[in-house]
Scaffold this motif. Structure first.
Motif, mmCIF file in Angstrom:
data_model
loop_
_atom_site.group_PDB
_atom_site.id
_atom_site.type_symbol
_atom_site.label_atom_id
_atom_site.label_comp_id
_atom_site.label_asym_id
_atom_site.label_seq_id
_atom_site.Cartn_x
_atom_site.Cartn_y
_atom_site.Cartn_z
ATOM 1 N N ALA A 19 0.823 -1.178 -0.098
ATOM 2 C CA ALA A 19 0.121 0.172 -0.053
ATOM 3 C C ALA A 19 0.826 1.431 0.156
ATOM 4 N N ASP A 20 1.981 1.427 0.755
ATOM 5 C CA ASP A 20 2.764 2.509 0.817
ATOM 6 C C ASP A 20 3.708 2.889 -0.385
ATOM 7 N N GLU A 21 3.486 1.788 -1.265
ATOM 8 C CA GLU A 21 4.441 1.925 -2.467
ATOM 9 C C GLU A 21 3.464 2.321 -3.820
ATOM 10 N N ARG A 22 2.214 2.111 -3.492
ATOM 11 C CA ARG A 22 1.211 2.554 -4.743
ATOM 12 C C ARG A 22 1.019 4.081 -4.924
ATOM 13 N N PRO A 23 1.028 4.391 -6.208
ATOM 14 C CA PRO A 23 0.680 5.955 -6.427
ATOM 15 C C PRO A 23 -0.645 6.504 -5.655
ATOM 16 N N LYS A 24 -0.485 7.641 -5.275
ATOM 17 C CA LYS A 24 -1.791 8.106 -4.535
ATOM 18 C C LYS A 24 -2.659 9.129 -5.475
ATOM 19 N N ARG B 208 -9.108 5.037 -15.061
ATOM 20 C CA ARG B 208 -9.500 5.805 -13.774
ATOM 21 C C ARG B 208 -10.603 5.131 -13.073
ATOM 22 N N LYS B 209 -11.440 4.475 -13.516
ATOM 23 C CA LYS B 209 -12.276 3.688 -12.609
ATOM 24 C C LYS B 209 -11.778 2.537 -11.956
ATOM 25 N N GLN B 210 -10.844 1.969 -12.438
ATOM 26 C CA GLN B 210 -10.307 0.879 -11.588
ATOM 27 C C GLN B 210 -9.383 1.305 -10.401
ATOM 28 N N LEU B 211 -8.310 2.373 -11.095
ATOM 29 C CA LEU B 211 -7.546 3.114 -10.092
ATOM 30 C C LEU B 211 -8.108 3.621 -9.042
ATOM 31 N N THR B 212 -9.107 4.522 -9.213
ATOM 32 C CA THR B 212 -9.940 4.849 -8.248
ATOM 33 C C THR B 212 -10.428 3.892 -7.054
ATOM 34 N N GLU B 213 -10.664 2.545 -7.464
ATOM 35 C CA GLU B 213 -11.312 1.706 -6.643
ATOM 36 C C GLU B 213 -10.143 1.324 -5.907
ATOM 37 N N LEU B 214 -8.754 1.355 -6.252
ATOM 38 C CA LEU B 214 -7.687 1.132 -5.401
ATOM 39 C C LEU B 214 -7.363 2.131 -4.627
ATOM 40 N N GLY B 215 -7.762 3.307 -4.537
ATOM 41 C CA GLY B 215 -7.623 4.386 -3.668
ATOM 42 C C GLY B 215 -6.903 5.533 -4.432
ATOM 43 N N VAL B 216 -6.647 5.470 -5.547
ATOM 44 C CA VAL B 216 -5.820 6.497 -6.395
ATOM 45 C C VAL B 216 -6.811 7.613 -7.038
ATOM 46 N N LYS B 217 -6.341 8.866 -6.311
ATOM 47 C CA LYS B 217 -7.104 9.985 -6.633
ATOM 48 C C LYS B 217 -6.750 10.796 -7.881
ATOM 49 N N SER B 218 -7.806 11.016 -8.651
ATOM 50 C CA SER B 218 -7.786 11.502 -9.712
ATOM 51 C C SER B 218 -7.306 13.245 -9.630
ATOM 52 N N VAL B 219 -6.262 13.741 -10.105
ATOM 53 C CA VAL B 219 -6.213 15.103 -9.859
ATOM 54 C C VAL B 219 -6.135 15.883 -11.067
ATOM 55 N N TYR B 220 -6.080 15.295 -12.292
ATOM 56 C CA TYR B 220 -6.220 16.003 -13.635
ATOM 57 C C TYR B 220 -6.762 14.972 -14.727
ATOM 58 N N SER B 221 -7.713 15.391 -15.537
ATOM 59 C CA SER B 221 -8.171 14.898 -16.487
ATOM 60 C C SER B 221 -8.649 15.701 -17.677
ATOM 61 N N GLU B 222 -8.096 15.508 -18.907
ATOM 62 C CA GLU B 222 -8.458 16.380 -19.956
ATOM 63 C C GLU B 222 -8.368 15.644 -21.401
ATOM 64 N N LYS B 223 -8.966 15.820 -22.343
ATOM 65 C CA LYS B 223 -8.987 15.412 -23.548
ATOM 66 C C LYS B 223 -8.456 16.589 -24.431
ATOM 67 N N TYR B 224 -7.838 16.067 -25.679
ATOM 68 C CA TYR B 224 -7.240 16.970 -26.436
ATOM 69 C C TYR B 224 -7.402 16.585 -27.771
ATOM 70 N N ALA B 225 -7.646 17.375 -28.788
ATOM 71 C CA ALA B 225 -7.919 17.000 -30.195
ATOM 72 C C ALA B 225 -6.801 16.419 -30.785
ATOM 73 N N PRO B 226 -7.156 15.494 -31.906
ATOM 74 C CA PRO B 226 -6.125 14.661 -32.650
ATOM 75 C C PRO B 226 -4.935 15.451 -33.338
ATOM 76 N N GLU B 227 -5.320 16.642 -33.747
ATOM 77 C CA GLU B 227 -4.481 17.449 -34.530
ATOM 78 C C GLU B 227 -3.597 18.277 -33.464
ATOM 79 N N THR B 228 -3.505 18.183 -32.205
ATOM 80 C CA THR B 228 -2.832 18.792 -31.173
ATOM 81 C C THR B 228 -1.465 18.582 -31.565
ATOM 82 N N VAL B 229 -0.521 19.849 -31.425
ATOM 83 C CA VAL B 229 0.964 19.806 -31.487
ATOM 84 C C VAL B 229 1.700 20.426 -30.366
ATOM 85 N N ASN B 230 0.947 21.358 -29.878
ATOM 86 C CA ASN B 230 1.363 21.961 -28.693
ATOM 87 C C ASN B 230 0.989 21.395 -27.549
#
Length: 407
Positions: free
Chosen positions: A174-179, A199-221
């Motif tokens: 437990a102390d070596e898993r990402p938080k 995200r669903k499975q890792l949340t069930e393991l207690g891993v907190k989501s701190v960022y979630s974002e989609k980007y367009a396929p043509e993104t270069v920056n």
């Protein structure tokens, strides 16, 4: 085409000329003839943002055809590919498959690259009642439409892709898993499903989501995305990358932010063993995880010869995408050989009830065309993509954790 045998082969024309964006050979006589070449129609994104991943897939298809023709072809006839470029555009891929079927009158079809393209392309095939074996594109929505002619040529779909990595995380004390974790992803039906399942499975393991974002396929920056991730300081980054362009783009942007997570997983991009290390710097691959359908070291039917022939022609070992395309060809070949005709309904019926031996193992499908099998968990270690799970498929007993900082 110059011949190659299952034990030796001639020359394949190299990729890169304008003519190859349209076809690998002149169109065959199509479904109107039973004596001329058998023509297989394919649309691929040979230009656009994922060309670096689709060109190896094209090469995988060509190696399969060269081997096939050298051993007698299909039904005693030589095989030709008719390949059109769709530029990673959904409207174009629909037009291409409509053209291949109604205008070019191809005898058989093989699938394109990515869920984004296979979603509409498979609808064209189903409407025309033609067998459609896809090499990539494991999004669940593709298989939830009740299609009878659709089959996926990998061991499992996007929904199952997180399994091996999540199993690894859960095996840690437990102390070596990402938080905490960040979830950037390209807006694509395949990566959307995979990252959400992560995200669903890792949340069930207690891993907190701190960022979630989609980007367009043509993104270069990727600087704004990397900046936001750096501010969130996640222990783990799960990146839904489609190709080396966006996979490397995020890594290089994180380097500029001088932020290196303790763990990083990317879909697709790290399996591009030729382009990915060059794009991010070989030392910066160290510790990055990915999931693949195939290993060059596996002993499954035909794999050693595939690796040998591909490497001889292209000067480097095949990528996962090349292997997936070759596997799709193996599936189509098995169906035609066992049915003994090009009857599309009989071909689909046979695949629904029969296993096929391929370079990724024995594939079996349910009524939706979904395979039953396991993906491989891989990690870059000392400049080599090693396989760390599942049991029996490992090429090393070592897992790099935490990931070292960028060099």
């Amino acid at each position: 085409m110059p011949g190659i045998s299952r034990g030796g082969r001639g020359r394949i024309a190299a990729l890169g000329t304008a003519a190859l964006l349209l076809a690998t050979a002149a169109c065959g006589t199509g479904s109107g003839s039973s004596t001329g070449p058998i023509t297989i129609g394919i649309s691929l994104p040979l230009s656009g943002p994922v060309a670096d991943a689709s060109e190896p897939a094209y090469a995988g298809y060509k190696v399969w055809v060269e081997q096939l023709n050298a051993s007698g072809g299909l039904l005693g006839r030589q095989v030709e590919l008719k390949v059109l470029d769709d530029g990673f555009d959904q409207n174009t891929v629909v037009s291409n498959y409509n053209r291949l079927i109604s205008q070019d009158r191809v005898d058989l079809l093989l699938g394109t690259f990515s869920s984004k393209l296979n979603l509409p392309a498979s609808a064209v095939a189903e409407r025309n009642k033609m067998l459609y074996v896809e090499p990539s594109g494991g999004a669940e929505e593709i298989f939830d439409r009740g299609y009878e002619y659709l089959f996926f040529a990998q061991p499992s779909t996007s929904l199952d892709l997180p399994e091996q990595f999540v199993n690894y995380i859960s095996s840690l004390p437990a102390d070596e898993r990402p938080k905490t974790a960040a979830y950037p992803t390209q807006d694509d039906p395949n990566t959307d499903v995979t990252v959400e399942e992560f995200r669903k499975q890792l949340t069930e393991l207690g891993v907190k989501s701190v960022y979630s974002e989609k980007y367009a396929p043509e993104t270069v920056n990727f600087d704004p995305i990397a900046s936001a991730i750096a501010r969130a300081e996640p222990d783990l980054v799960i990146h839904g990358a489609v190709a080396a362009n966006d996979g490397a783009g995020l890594v290089k942007a994180l380097q500029k932010q001088q932020f290196s997570p303790d763990m990083m997983f990317q879909t697709n991009a790290p399996s591009l063993v030729g382009s990915y290390p060059k794009a991010v710097g070989e030392k910066n691959t160290e510790g990055i995880f990915t999931t693949t359908a195939w290993s060059s070291k596996s002993t499954y039917t035909g794999n050693a010869q595939f690796v040998k022939d591909y490497t001889k022609e292209y000067g480097s070992a095949p990528t996962d995408d090349a292997a997936n395309a070759y596997t799709a060809g193996q599936v189509l070949e098995a169906a035609v050989e066992h049915v003994g005709s090009l009857d599309q309904t009989k071909l689909a019926d046979w695949l629904h009830s029969s296993p096929v031996s391929t370079i990724v193992g024995v594939l079996r499908w349910d009524e939706r065309g979904v395979p039953e099998g396991d993906m491989l968990l891989a990690q870059w270690q000392n400049g080599t993509l090693q396989f760390v799970a599942p049991d029996g498929q490992q090429t090393t007993d070592t897992v790099v954790n935490p990931k070292p900082g960028w060099s």
